[in-house]
Structure formats: structure tokens, C-alpha cells
Design a protein around this motif. Sequence first.
Motif, PDB file in Angstrom:
ATOM      1  N   SER A  19       0.837  -1.208   0.000  1.00 34.96           N
ATOM      2  CA  SER A  19       0.000   0.000   0.000  1.00 34.96           C
ATOM      3  C   SER A  19       0.868   1.254   0.000  1.00 34.96           C
ATOM      4  N   ARG A  20       1.936   1.243   0.791  1.00 35.67           N
ATOM      5  CA  ARG A  20       2.849   2.383   0.854  1.00 35.67           C
ATOM      6  C   ARG A  20       3.508   2.615  -0.508  1.00 35.67           C
ATOM      7  N   ILE A  21       3.921   1.551  -1.143  1.00 37.32           N
ATOM      8  CA  ILE A  21       4.534   1.677  -2.478  1.00 37.32           C
ATOM      9  C   ILE A  21       3.543   2.284  -3.457  1.00 37.32           C
ATOM     10  N   GLU A  22       2.304   1.808  -3.435  1.00 39.21           N
ATOM     11  CA  GLU A  22       1.289   2.363  -4.337  1.00 39.21           C
ATOM     12  C   GLU A  22       1.030   3.841  -4.063  1.00 39.21           C
ATOM     13  N   ARG A  23       0.986   4.223  -2.793  1.00 36.32           N
ATOM     14  CA  ARG A  23       0.768   5.640  -2.452  1.00 36.32           C
ATOM     15  C   ARG A  23       1.921   6.501  -2.972  1.00 36.32           C
ATOM     16  N   GLU A  24       3.147   6.022  -2.771  1.00 31.91           N
ATOM     17  CA  GLU A  24       4.306   6.776  -3.254  1.00 31.91           C
ATOM     18  C   GLU A  24       4.304   6.881  -4.774  1.00 31.91           C
ATOM     19  N   GLU A  25       3.894   5.811  -5.443  1.00 33.66           N
ATOM     20  CA  GLU A  25       3.831   5.827  -6.904  1.00 33.66           C
ATOM     21  C   GLU A  25       2.788   6.834  -7.387  1.00 33.66           C
ATOM     22  N   ARG A  26       1.618   6.833  -6.760  1.00 33.92           N
ATOM     23  CA  ARG A  26       0.570   7.803  -7.141  1.00 33.92           C
ATOM     24  C   ARG A  26       1.043   9.237  -6.896  1.00 33.92           C
ATOM     25  N   LYS A  27       1.719   9.444  -5.786  1.00 32.32           N
ATOM     26  CA  LYS A  27       2.244  10.769  -5.452  1.00 32.32           C
ATOM     27  C   LYS A  27       3.271  11.220  -6.500  1.00 32.32           C
ATOM     28  N   ALA A  28       4.154  10.331  -6.896  1.00 32.70           N
ATOM     29  CA  ALA A  28       5.167  10.655  -7.909  1.00 32.70           C
ATOM     30  C   ALA A  28       4.509  10.956  -9.253  1.00 32.70           C
ATOM     31  N   LYS A  29       3.459  10.207  -9.595  1.00 34.76           N
ATOM     32  CA  LYS A  29       2.768  10.454 -10.860  1.00 34.76           C
ATOM     33  C   LYS A  29       2.147  11.850 -10.871  1.00 34.76           C
ATOM     34  N   TYR A  34       7.240  10.494 -11.918  1.00 32.92           N
ATOM     35  CA  TYR A  34       7.169   9.040 -12.035  1.00 32.92           C
ATOM     36  C   TYR A  34       7.772   8.576 -13.359  1.00 32.92           C
TER      37      TYR A  34
END
Length: 141
Positions: A19-29, A34
Motif C-alpha cells: 500500500s505504501r509503495i502504491e501511495r508513493e507511486e501515485r504521489k510521484a505520478k 514518475y
Amino acid sequence: MNLYNAEGYIDLTAYEALSRIEREERKAKKAGSYRPVVYICSPYSQGCINDNIENARRYSRFAVDRHYIPIAPHLLFPQFMDDTLGEDRQTAMFMDLVLLTKCSQLWVFGDMRSKGMQQEIRWAKRRHMTIRYFTEELEEK
């Protein structure tokens, strides 16, 4: 994101990490920073190795210019492994496939497909990865 592991038990540690990885990925996008990781699939030992190395460098730069992070194991592994030795070759192909699982896409360059490339393409198809094909002139097919 699944809260349960493959055996059907709740796995909060894996769930929270993913979940943390997905949140960071969405934030970077959202921030525009990203860059997906792509696997560069091109010949190494078939034909002129020096030309193949230069092409792999060019293909990697092509990916960077399009805001992707390229992974080209055939530029790295020959630095410390011998492709002509059976055991090194098998180990390198294993490591190639491990790296391929970390990538979002497989980019195949050129018309010639070595045995190693064919194996990488088959592996990506089994994993239902996006596979993009490019000519040596960097035009998408």
C-alpha cells in the motif's frame, strides 16, 4: 491490493508495504516525476558484440529520453560473467528474468531475435506484461 496472502491468511505487513509503495507511486505520478522501469531486450552475442553493445546503449538512452528507466542486463552482466560458459549463461538468464519481473514493460528492439530474447519475450507474455516492439531506427512497430 489484497489483505490476504496466497494461503488465505491476513498479511498486514505485506499489505501495508505494498500500500505504501502504491501511495508513493501515485504521489510521484501527480508530481510528474514518475518513471516506469522498462526492460531493454536486444541481441548481445549474435552478430558483432561491440555493435550490439552500442545499440543497447542507444536503446537505453531512447528510453531515458521518453521518461522511462531502462534495465539492460546485457550491458551489466558481461562485465563480470562469461556468456560462453554454460553455468554463467544460465545464471545470467535467471537474473535477467528476475529483473524482468521488476519492470512494467518489455521493449524489444530490431528484427533479429536471439534465443535469450525469445526466452525473455515468452516470460513477459506468460506474465501478461506490456511488450512494445521497435525497429533498430527506434520506430515503434
